[in-house]
Design a protein around this motif. Structure first.
Motif, PDB file in Angstrom:
ATOM      1  N   ASP A  22       0.826  -1.198   0.000  1.00  0.00           N
ATOM      2  CA  ASP A  22       0.000   0.000   0.000  1.00  0.00           C
ATOM      3  C   ASP A  22       0.868   1.258   0.000  1.00  0.00           C
ATOM      4  N   ASP A  25       2.106   2.034  -3.341  1.00  0.00           N
ATOM      5  CA  ASP A  25       1.007   2.118  -4.309  1.00  0.00           C
ATOM      6  C   ASP A  25       0.962   0.904  -5.240  1.00  0.00           C
ATOM      7  N   GLN A  26       1.200  -0.285  -4.659  1.00  0.00           N
ATOM      8  CA  GLN A  26       1.173  -1.515  -5.439  1.00  0.00           C
ATOM      9  C   GLN A  26       0.153  -2.523  -4.900  1.00  0.00           C
ATOM     10  N   ARG A  32      -7.243  -4.160  -1.262  1.00  0.00           N
ATOM     11  CA  ARG A  32      -7.515  -2.960  -0.468  1.00  0.00           C
ATOM     12  C   ARG A  32      -8.961  -2.982   0.036  1.00  0.00           C
ATOM     13  N   ARG A  71       8.554   4.250   1.014  1.00  0.00           N
ATOM     14  CA  ARG A  71       8.569   4.827  -0.333  1.00  0.00           C
ATOM     15  C   ARG A  71       9.985   5.230  -0.754  1.00  0.00           C
TER      16      ARG A  71
END
Length: 110
Positions: A22, A25-26, A32, A71
């Motif tokens: 998450d 962003d994968q 989700r 990130r």
């Protein structure tokens, strides 16, 4: 040689893996949605409140900046993959990241 399920006997590991996915962003939309639907059950299980991300972060003792740090490592992974002309594999990143940073919940590396 038999393979072992990464999550067998490690329910928190699956949640941490999803949290890492998450953060970069994968995490796919279906997972989700499943995790969001599980929020009340997670809250009850862990005697916590908040989103599934907040509950998992709380259980792991994560500071608020952990997603930003994840990130940062992801961007470094992407840069390295680009430089070395390697294929980007989000799941491989997650497995390595969790094993390196949270060895107490990750399965032994084989």
């Amino acid at each position: 040689m038999p393979t072992t399920n990464r999550y067998e006997g490690r329910p928190l590991l699956r949640l941490v893996d999803c949290l890492v996915l998450d953060a970069i962003d994968q995490l796919d939309d279906q997972k989700r949605a499943t995790l969001e639907a599980l929020e009340p059950r997670l809250a009850q299980t862990f005697s916590a409140s908040g989103t599934w991300q907040e509950i998992v972060s709380s259980q792991m003792g994560f500071a608020d900046d952990v997603p930003d740090k994840i990130r940062h490592f992801w961007r470094r992974y992407l840069d390295h993959a680009d430089t070395e002309n390697h294929r980007v594999d989000p799941q491989a990143f997650v497995v390595d990241f969790v094993a390196q940073n949270f060895p107490d919940i990750a399965p032994p590396r084989r």
